[in-house]
Motif scaffolding. Structure first.
Motif, PDB file in Angstrom:
ATOM      1  N   ASP A   1       0.827  -1.205   0.000  1.00 33.94           N
ATOM      2  CA  ASP A   1       0.000   0.000   0.000  1.00 33.94           C
ATOM      3  C   ASP A   1       0.862   1.255   0.000  1.00 33.94           C
ATOM      4  O   ASP A   1       0.581   2.223  -0.717  1.00 33.94           O
ATOM      5  CB  ASP A   1      -0.925   0.010   1.220  1.00 33.94           C
TER       6      ASP A   1
ATOM      7  N   LEU B   1       2.126   7.009  -6.557  1.00 38.18           N
ATOM      8  CA  LEU B   1       1.133   7.994  -6.964  1.00 38.18           C
ATOM      9  C   LEU B   1       1.670   9.409  -6.805  1.00 38.18           C
ATOM     10  O   LEU B   1       1.409  10.286  -7.645  1.00 38.18           O
ATOM     11  CB  LEU B   1      -0.154   7.819  -6.146  1.00 38.18           C
TER      12      LEU B   1
ATOM     13  N   HIS C   1      -5.002   9.512  -0.986  1.00 34.20           N
ATOM     14  CA  HIS C   1      -4.821   9.559  -2.437  1.00 34.20           C
ATOM     15  C   HIS C   1      -4.914  10.993  -2.959  1.00 34.20           C
ATOM     16  O   HIS C   1      -4.171  11.372  -3.879  1.00 34.20           O
ATOM     17  CB  HIS C   1      -5.856   8.676  -3.132  1.00 34.20           C
TER      18      HIS C   1
ATOM     19  N   TRP D   1      -8.206   6.541   3.452  1.00 36.34           N
ATOM     20  CA  TRP D   1      -7.528   6.093   2.240  1.00 36.34           C
ATOM     21  C   TRP D   1      -7.800   7.049   1.077  1.00 36.34           C
ATOM     22  O   TRP D   1      -6.922   7.320   0.265  1.00 36.34           O
ATOM     23  CB  TRP D   1      -7.992   4.681   1.917  1.00 36.34           C
ATOM     24  N   THR D   2      -9.021   7.604   1.014  1.00 36.69           N
ATOM     25  CA  THR D   2      -9.372   8.538  -0.053  1.00 36.69           C
ATOM     26  C   THR D   2      -8.572   9.829   0.057  1.00 36.69           C
ATOM     27  O   THR D   2      -7.999  10.316  -0.925  1.00 36.69           O
ATOM     28  CB  THR D   2     -10.874   8.860  -0.010  1.00 36.69           C
TER      29      THR D   2
ATOM     30  N   ARG E   1       2.366   1.929  -3.345  1.00 35.66           N
ATOM     31  CA  ARG E   1       1.406   2.512  -4.287  1.00 35.66           C
ATOM     32  C   ARG E   1       1.232   4.013  -4.039  1.00 35.66           C
ATOM     33  O   ARG E   1       1.106   4.794  -4.997  1.00 35.66           O
ATOM     34  CB  ARG E   1       0.067   1.786  -4.186  1.00 35.66           C
ATOM     35  N   ILE E   2       1.210   4.438  -2.783  1.00 39.24           N
ATOM     36  CA  ILE E   2       1.073   5.858  -2.474  1.00 39.24           C
ATOM     37  C   ILE E   2       2.311   6.629  -2.940  1.00 39.24           C
ATOM     38  O   ILE E   2       2.207   7.705  -3.541  1.00 39.24           O
ATOM     39  CB  ILE E   2       0.838   6.074  -0.968  1.00 39.24           C
TER      40      ILE E   2
END
Length: 408
Positions: free
Chosen positions: A261, A268, A317, A313-314, A264-265
């Protein structure tokens, strides 16, 4: 309103040389910054968990090395670039940066850790943004903003690819071997291009000779614009560096997100930086660069508070994308603004001062934030400090003139 440009005719500059220069700049930033700076942060929590080091100790490698190397070699590197060209420094710097990453895969003591980070800092100074900025400023005139934006995409792609690649390598071969492989990759990608690139187009020497002699560097150092640029860039780079150097530690150890996780962040964030570099590079050729710089710094200041909502989590992102856009433009816009203010002839020396100061801010800020976390048990005070830094940076940029009126 269109930003002002240099007077060299683009017809006098070989297209093939521009392509090679842009590719070299891209590869050097991919290696020295995308992997050598941002890629290293992926491994910070392994040093904490496996060796029992504190967060401050782990972030201090970058801090102490930048504080030592930046003041000693930053202006020297700028002088050498103006005197001998950027190519030779790129060749040396890329080897240092890649060798440092390989060495970090072997060390298990703080002394070895710090030694490798000294070479990492040397690689950043000699093989990173400073020679790249001068190289592109010599090869590009009317499309300098787009060229700088393209080159700085190398940081974004490097930072986007590395977390996932590092995670895969770590899962299959262990984190030590992962670092060694990444170090070899840095050299393999960037060094061959640095070998073949030319320092400047054939027309560069004649173009510079035809220009009025540039005012002495002392005029720059007496200019209020120089110090506003210095303060603004230091504050914003400090905010960006403090955030990025602590992000993996915060998400992995404090927020308890899994390695996949977090990867991935991080990806991003750096993917967002690609969008930021493309957008800000495009805007820098169409707007006054002061306005573009101010926009970037405001975005950075607005994104950091979202980290305090990282349990969502939103929102995490949203932070990653927004902060990435600001991150993408931050480093890229500084040399463009400096060239507008002080001219290309002295850009190496001017940026030697600016990048040295920025390196100090980028070094101290992460260690200070990590130290606050170790002492207070929360990242909140550190993140509030970073928000304040970003706001001061934006205020300094707002006071800059759009273009210096007395330099070539």
């Amino acid at each position: 309103m269109s930003a002002p440009h240099e007077t060299t005719s683009p017809d006098e500059i070989p297209r093939s040389g521009q392509i090679t220069a842009a590719a070299t700049a891209f590869a050097a930033l991919f290696a020295a910054v995308g992997i050598g700076l941002y890629g290293l942060t992926f491994f910070y929590d392994f040093f904490v968990k496996d060796y029992g080091w504190t967060r401050q100790q782990v972030t201090s490698g970058n801090a102490y090395s930048k504080l030592l190397i930046g003041p000693l070699f930053g202006y020297l590197a700028g002088y050498l670039i103006d005197r001998y060209g950027p190519r030779r420094l790129l060749l040396v710097g890329i080897l240092m940066a890649g060798g440092a990453m390989i060495g970090l895969g072997y060390v298990s003591t703080l002394a070895g850790f710090y030694l490798c980070y000294i070479f990492n800092a040397l690689g950043y100074v000699f093989g990173g943004p400073l020679p790249v900025q001068v190289l592109l400023s010599r090869w590009f005139t009317t499309a300098r903003g787009k060229a700088m934006g393209f080159a700085y995409i190398g940081i974004g792609i490097g930072g986007t690819v590395v977390p996932g690649l590092a995670y895969w390598l770590t899962m299959n071969f262990g984190w030590h071997r992962a670092m060694q492989v990444l170090g070899c990759l840095m050299i393999a990608i960037a060094w061959p291009l640095a070998w073949i690139v030319k320092d400047a187009p054939p027309s560069f020497a004649a173009d510079q000779a035809a220009r009025p002699a540039a005012a002495p560097l002392g005029e720059v150092l007496r200019s209020s614009s120089f110090y506003l640029l210095l303060i603004g860039s230091m504050c914003s780079i400090g905010a960006v560096g403090g955030t990025m150097q602590n992000l993996k530690l915060y998400l992995s150890l404090d927020q308890q997100y899994g390695q996949g996780d977090v990867a991935r962040i991080l990806s991003l964030v750096l993917a967002g930086s690609i969008l930021g570099r493309l957008l800000m590079g495009w805007l820098a050729d169409r707007w006054h660069r002061k306005h573009v710089m101010l926009l970037i710094y405001v975005i950075v200041a607005a994104a950091i508070p979202l980290l305090l909502l990282a349990d969502s989590w939103t929102m995490l992102h949203v932070f990653a994308l927004l902060f990435g856009i600001g991150l993408g433009g931050d480093y890229m816009i500084i040399p463009l603004m400096a060239a507008d203010l002080f001219g290309v002839q002295r850009l190496g020396r001017v940026m030697g001062f600016v990048l040295t100061a920025d390196g100090v801010a980028e070094a101290v800020s992460p260690m200070l934030v990590a130290g606050l976390r170790d002492r207070m048990g929360s990242y909140r005070p550190g993140f509030l400090l970073l928000m304040g830094l970003a706001a001061v940076g934006a205020a300094a940029v707002a006071l800059l003139p759009k273009r210096h009126q007395t330099t070539a």
